[in-house]
Design an enzyme around this catalytic site. Structure first.
Site, short mmCIF file in Angstrom:
data_model
loop_
_atom_site.label_atom_id
_atom_site.label_comp_id
_atom_site.label_asym_id
_atom_site.label_seq_id
_atom_site.Cartn_x
_atom_site.Cartn_y
_atom_site.Cartn_z
N ALA A 31 0.83 -1.20 0.00
CA ALA A 31 0.00 0.00 0.00
C ALA A 31 0.87 1.26 0.00
O ALA A 31 0.58 2.24 -0.71
CB ALA A 31 -0.92 -0.01 1.22
N ASP A 34 2.47 1.63 -3.41
CA ASP A 34 1.46 2.10 -4.37
C ASP A 34 1.21 3.60 -4.19
O ASP A 34 1.05 4.34 -5.17
CB ASP A 34 0.17 1.32 -4.16
N SER A 79 27.24 -17.58 -30.04
CA SER A 79 26.62 -18.78 -29.49
C SER A 79 27.71 -19.66 -28.88
O SER A 79 28.90 -19.35 -28.98
CB SER A 79 25.86 -19.53 -30.58
N GLU A 190 26.32 -22.60 -14.58
CA GLU A 190 25.01 -21.97 -14.42
C GLU A 190 23.96 -22.75 -15.20
O GLU A 190 24.29 -23.45 -16.15
CB GLU A 190 25.02 -20.54 -14.98
N LYS A 192 21.25 -23.34 -18.01
CA LYS A 192 21.04 -22.80 -19.36
C LYS A 192 19.55 -22.60 -19.54
O LYS A 192 18.80 -23.54 -19.80
CB LYS A 192 21.59 -23.76 -20.42
N LYS A 367 31.75 -22.07 -17.91
CA LYS A 367 32.66 -21.05 -18.42
C LYS A 367 33.91 -21.01 -17.55
O LYS A 367 33.82 -21.08 -16.31
CB LYS A 367 32.00 -19.67 -18.38
N LYS A 391 23.86 -29.87 -22.91
CA LYS A 391 22.43 -29.96 -23.20
C LYS A 391 21.82 -31.19 -22.53
O LYS A 391 22.34 -32.31 -22.67
CB LYS A 391 22.20 -30.02 -24.71
N CYS A 485 -21.27 -39.98 -24.75
CA CYS A 485 -20.17 -40.38 -23.87
C CYS A 485 -19.62 -41.73 -24.33
O CYS A 485 -20.40 -42.67 -24.55
CB CYS A 485 -20.66 -40.48 -22.43
#
Length: 768
Positions: A31, A34, A79, A190, A192, A367, A391, A485
């Protein structure tokens, strides 16, 4: 005065937003935030010259664009090469070691040439192969090498050129030296993310440009859109950042947001996104930034590009820490690891954790930690030698639709399911995939015999994403929506505005009865341990269970049960004991177990808390129910309709006669029948709404713990709500809570509630 006030508001609001979105810590109530936000909006509206690039008011989205301008990257966004197996990672580490060892030899020889004017010695170097070892500190080792080599050179340097043997001996000794260096390389690992790569450029700490990766050399300007992403700071925090700093990162859509977006699209009969990556890309590339602002995109930063007017640390891990300190969001899963074994262990841990993450990842990125070593390794073609993307098995594969079957659910919804030629998706063999509903099936035009793309992600049921275009598609039969049905033959029906097609047979339909019994026995309902899908099917096939109440008559059939396949004396005894214990379950669990349409766990608890008995609830009118928090008119009508049906009344009477407590006895006030007086519980009188994805536990588990402490967990936010517990990827409930002035808690504060630590602003809202 206005200018200084606007500057102060910008600073405070950006600080609060950084604390909330990046550090998961709420410094002020929603609040108050805001109120300050509206004040800044008013000041800027009165004097547009006060609007600055770092104003948080920019996050709501600006004018609709005519198109996207092209942006040339000052440093190419390349890439990465991919690894698909443990052996690939080992080979990557070996290449890094060889490359670093070779760089020492080449530099030593080059230095030796330059020092003594030996212009032809380089020809003898070639490219040394299979050198093991690594240069951890190149400069220090180079000096060591030179001190070792220099005594070997004769007084007349030219005589060295005439002596190939002497030169070869020098190179041999250099290579031996490089091979003997400590074999130690540190990497930063990390997740991907399966999102959209983009860059942020800050000038003097202010965001001035955001661009997509594009082809790596040239992308598109999405600055207006990036401003709407809460994780993107409009002004960097703290100090010490370069005058010009380009940050690289990944924009993604959380899984919960993706599922919600697609569910809403299906309800409107619109095209859905194939996967979160496409949803993120499509949301970021909207010409109208306001649409981007509504899509709940998030971002993680993973490095830097062009830097001017300042320097960064040598270690990548330290750069990530600096980025976090400047207000940018970095992955909490990033770790520094050592060598090939460290990389392998990380990918295994991340793979195990993959399905619990609130966002989609398709692997890990590894890396070299040292920037200096990265420079020595350099690049090859389109990718750096110092990084590798590992991957995971794909979450999308192609296969053939062998049949389309129909499943009838507990509430009569008929769902088309594609039976597939078995295919491995994400390490799991998939043979079935949902087609969601018949409108979705028609839109995708899936036919038996089609080649399709199937997707599986996390705990999400595999789904058919799209048909692979082929000439044979047109010759295949179009699948038609059923008019009866498939189980009981009752007519199908679709309520106005709904996408779902339903069986009208109700409890005369065995499929609905089967699903209803399973639901009644489920963990969140009556929690009858051991009564799962296969056993329910077995009991129904044997004619022992035709309705829910038959479960409580099974003790009369003990000998028949023992004779059933896969059931022995001990199993039967355990089952009957679990059924007997379930008679004492709470009213909330009982009501949820009845399977009243749209009455979930939370709403069942609200009804149980409001009424004193089942008879009182059965006598309630629509008007009575609408007066209860969380109950709208549609749900109220469904509750009244459920209890008005004669077969439901007969079933409830049977449950009462068979001793199910909640069907006949007065309902207890305390949550879930824990037997503790409400006034003695620390959270008595507190109503809580849960939203978003919690990292440490599920929302259901959080609700159970809160109710056990006396809190009332409700489904929707109102002015009477005590607090909103907000996890990642919160939706509209957060905005509603902010508007209503309801305190918002993060997960750390939730843990505090579990310990009985109640903030003053929440104590004031407790009605106990």
């Amino acid at each position: 005065m206005s200018a200084s006030r606007a500057a102060e508001l910008r600073k405070r609001l950006n600080h609060y937003a950084h604390s909330y979105h990046t550090l998961d810590t709420s410094l002020v109530s929603d609040a108050e935030y805001d109120r300050l936000f509206r004040e800044l909006q008013s000041l800027e509206a009165a004097d547009p010259t006060l609007i600055s690039a770092d104003s948080p008011t920019h996050r709501v989205g600006g004018a609709i664009l005519e198109g996207f301008e092209k942006v040339r990257h000052r440093v190419a966004m390349l890439s990465l090469d991919n690894a698909f197996s443990a052996q690939d990672l080992v080979e990557f580490h070996r290449r890094v070691q060889e490359g670093l060892a070779e760089s020492v030899v080449v530099e030593a020889v080059q230095h030796y040439q330059d020092e003594y004017g030996l212009s032809d010695l380089g020809a003898l170097v070639g490219r040394p192969g299979a050198l093991e070892g690594v240069a951890r500190d190149v400069t220090q080792r180079l000096n060591q090498t030179l001190s070792f080599v220099e005594p070997l050179q004769p007084p007349d340097t030219k005589s060295l050129l005439s002596s190939g043997r002497k030169a070869a001996d020098i190179l041999r000794r250099l290579r031996l030296w490089a091979a003997e260096q400590p074999q130690r390389v540190e990497y930063v690992a990390e997740p991907k993310l399966d999102g959209l790569a983009f860059s942020l450029t800050y000038a003097e700490g202010v965001l001035v440009r955001a661009a997509t990766r594009g082809d790596g050399q040239e992308g598109e300007d999405v600055t207006a859109h990036a401003r709407t992403i809460q994780d993107v700071p409009l002004r960097l925090q703290g100090a010490g950042y370069p005058a010009l700093l380009e940050v690289r990162g990944e924009v993604y859509m959380p899984l919960a947001t993706f599922e919600k977006l697609n569910a809403e699209a299906r309800e409107r009969g619109e095209k859905t996104f194939a996967n979160p990556r496409n949803a993120a890309a499509g949301s970021l590339r909207q010409l109208d930034p306001k649409i981007t602002a509504s899509r709940g995109l998030r971002m993680f930063c993973y490095g830097t590009g062009y830097v001017e007017g300042g320097t960064l640390a040598d270690r990548y891990a330290e750069i990530l820490a600096a980025l976090k300190g400047w207000g940018l969001r970095v992955s909490p899963e990033a770790e520094r690891v050592e060598g090939a074994q460290g990389c392998l262990a990380y990918t295994e841990r991340l793979g195990e954790k993959r399905e619990t993450l609130p966002y989609e990842i398709d692997g890990a990125v590894l890396k070299v930690d040292s920037q200096r070593l990265r420079e020595r390794l350099g690049f090859v073609a389109r990718a750096p030698r110092w990084a590798m993307a590992f991957k995971f098995p794909a979450t999308e594969e192609s296969t053939t639709v062998q049949a389309i079957d129909l499943q009838v659910g507990r509430t009569g919804v008929i769902t088309p399911v594609a039976r597939l030629e078995p295919v491995a998706v994400g390490g799991v063999t998939v043979t079935n995939a949902t087609l969601h509903n018949f409108l979705e099936l028609a839109r995708k035009d899936v036919r038996v015999g089609d080649r399709v793309i199937v997707r599986r992600a996390g705990d999400v049921i595999p789904e058919v994403v799209r048909v692979i275009p082929r000439e044979s598609h047109g010759a295949l039969a179009v699948y038609k929506e059923p008019v009866a049905c498939p189980v009981c033959g009752a007519p199908t029906e679709r309520e106005g505005g709904e996408t779902a097609l339903r069986c009208s047979g109700g409890l005369t339909c065995r499929a609905q009865v089967k699903e209803g019994v399973k639901h009644f026995a489920s963990r969140k309902a009556m929690n009858i341990e051991g009564l799962g899908d296969k056993l329910v099917a077995l009991l129904m096939q044997a004619g022992l269970v035709e309705r829910i109440s038959d479960l409580y008559r099974l003790h009369e059939q003990r000998q028949v049960l023992v004779g059933l396949e896969r059931l022995g004396g001990k199993s039967v005894a355990n089952l009957l004991e679990a059924i007997e214990q379930s008679k004492a379950q709470s009213a909330a669990r009982f009501l949820f177990g009845l399977g009243i349409r749209d009455v979930g766990v939370t709403l069942a608890g609200s009804l149980a808390a409001h009424f004193t008995s089942l008879d009182a609830l059965m006598a309630a009118t629509v008007e009575d129910l609408v007066g209860i928090e969380d109950v709208g008119e549609v749900v109220a009508r469904r509750v009244v309709h459920f209890f008005a049906q004669a077969h439901h009344g007969a079933e409830l009477a049977a449950l009462r006669a068979l001793g199910v407590a909640a069907a006949g006895e007065p309902w207890r006030v305390e949550p879930d029948g824990h037997g503790v007086a409400a006034a003695e519980q620390p959270l008595s009188g507190l109503s809580v709404v849960l939203t978003g994805t919690l990292a440490g536990l599920t929302r259901e588990a959080a609700a159970v713990r809160l109710e056990g402490l006396g809190a009332k967990v409700v489904a929707s936010v109102s002015g009477k709500t005590g607090c909103l517990v907000c996890g990642e990827s919160a939706g509209s409930k957060l905005a509603k809570a902010q508007k209503a002035g309801v305190p918002v808690l993060d997960e750390a504060a939730l843990e505090g509630l579990f310990r009985g630590e109640i903030p003053p602003e929440i104590q004031a809202r407790m009605q106990g």
